[in-house]
Design a protein around this motif. Structure first.
Motif, short mmCIF file in Angstrom:
data_model
loop_
_atom_site.label_atom_id
_atom_site.label_comp_id
_atom_site.label_asym_id
_atom_site.label_seq_id
_atom_site.Cartn_x
_atom_site.Cartn_y
_atom_site.Cartn_z
N LEU A 1 5.35 26.21 15.83
CA LEU A 1 6.76 26.81 15.65
C LEU A 1 6.62 28.32 16.05
CD1 LEU A 1 8.10 24.72 12.69
CD2 LEU A 1 8.70 24.40 15.11
N THR A 2 7.48 28.87 16.67
CA THR A 2 7.60 30.30 16.75
C THR A 2 8.91 31.16 15.95
OG1 THR A 2 6.73 30.00 18.92
CG2 THR A 2 7.66 32.27 18.47
N TYR A 3 8.41 32.15 15.45
CA TYR A 3 9.41 32.96 14.65
C TYR A 3 9.38 34.36 14.62
CZ TYR A 3 5.81 33.51 11.05
OH TYR A 3 4.77 33.86 10.26
N ALA A 4 10.33 34.86 14.55
CA ALA A 4 10.12 36.72 14.32
C ALA A 4 10.23 36.95 13.18
CB ALA A 4 11.13 37.11 15.03
N HIS A 5 9.22 38.01 12.62
CA HIS A 5 9.37 38.75 11.45
C HIS A 5 8.93 40.05 11.53
CE1 HIS A 5 8.84 39.31 7.05
NE2 HIS A 5 7.45 40.00 7.33
N GLN A 6 9.77 40.86 11.27
CA GLN A 6 9.92 42.20 11.21
C GLN A 6 9.91 42.85 12.75
OE1 GLN A 6 6.60 43.50 8.60
NE2 GLN A 6 7.98 43.75 6.99
N GLY A 7 10.49 42.25 13.71
CA GLY A 7 10.27 42.64 14.98
C GLY A 7 9.28 41.93 15.68
N GLU A 8 8.40 41.19 15.15
CA GLU A 8 7.30 40.75 15.87
C GLU A 8 7.34 39.13 16.08
OE1 GLU A 8 2.48 40.74 14.96
OE2 GLU A 8 3.90 42.63 14.19
N GLU A 9 6.81 38.63 17.17
CA GLU A 9 7.12 37.39 17.49
C GLU A 9 5.94 36.51 16.66
OE1 GLU A 9 6.64 34.82 21.14
OE2 GLU A 9 8.72 35.37 20.78
N LYS A 10 5.86 35.76 16.09
CA LYS A 10 4.61 34.96 15.46
C LYS A 10 4.84 33.65 15.48
CE LYS A 10 4.12 38.43 11.89
NZ LYS A 10 3.48 38.90 10.84
N HIS A 11 3.37 32.83 15.09
CA HIS A 11 3.34 31.28 15.37
C HIS A 11 3.00 30.68 13.95
CE1 HIS A 11 4.15 31.86 19.66
NE2 HIS A 11 3.04 32.82 19.50
N VAL A 12 3.59 29.70 13.89
CA VAL A 12 3.00 28.85 12.60
C VAL A 12 2.90 27.41 12.99
CG1 VAL A 12 5.20 28.61 11.68
CG2 VAL A 12 3.29 28.48 10.04
N CYS A 13 1.82 26.76 12.40
CA CYS A 13 1.72 25.16 12.65
C CYS A 13 2.44 24.48 11.55
CB CYS A 13 0.39 24.70 12.77
SG CYS A 13 -0.56 24.55 11.07
N THR A 14 2.81 23.14 12.02
CA THR A 14 3.64 22.52 10.86
C THR A 14 2.75 22.24 9.69
OG1 THR A 14 2.81 20.28 12.01
CG2 THR A 14 5.13 21.27 12.65
N ARG A 15 1.68 22.30 9.60
CA ARG A 15 0.94 22.16 8.40
C ARG A 15 1.06 23.39 7.43
NH1 ARG A 15 -4.48 20.83 11.55
NH2 ARG A 15 -3.74 18.88 12.53
N CYS A 16 1.20 24.55 7.97
CA CYS A 16 1.36 25.54 7.23
C CYS A 16 2.84 26.18 7.09
CB CYS A 16 0.70 27.04 8.10
SG CYS A 16 -1.22 26.67 8.00
N LEU A 17 3.76 25.64 7.58
CA LEU A 17 5.11 25.90 7.44
C LEU A 17 5.57 25.62 6.04
CD1 LEU A 17 7.86 26.47 8.89
CD2 LEU A 17 8.07 24.13 9.09
N PRO A 18 5.56 24.89 5.31
CA PRO A 18 5.79 24.85 3.84
C PRO A 18 5.01 25.97 2.91
CG PRO A 18 4.95 22.75 4.40
CD PRO A 18 4.38 23.40 5.35
N MET A 19 3.93 26.51 3.24
CA MET A 19 3.41 27.66 2.77
C MET A 19 4.26 28.87 3.14
SD MET A 19 -0.28 29.54 2.77
CE MET A 19 -0.15 29.83 4.47
#
Length: 48
Positions: free
Chosen positions: A26-44
């Motif tokens: 999954l791709t998300y933005a935080h503090q104006g920066e695009e980042k990626h997280v896998c579904t295993r790390c999403l709950p964290m």
């Protein structure tokens, strides 16, 4: 017309380093920066 398969860019989880070949990403933005997280790390990411 011939079906042309577009290759998706390889993404890497910013938390554990796994790639989009091994887990959904999954791709998300935080503090104006695009980042990626896998579904295993999403709950964290959600629960801290």
């Amino acid at each position: 017309m011939a079906d042309i398969k577009k290759e998706a860019p390889e993404m890497e989880c910013d938390h554990c380093g796994t790639t989009s070949e091994l887990a959904p990403m999954l791709t998300y933005a935080h503090q104006g920066e695009e980042k990626h997280v896998c579904t295993r790390c999403l709950p964290m990411l959600i629960h801290g």
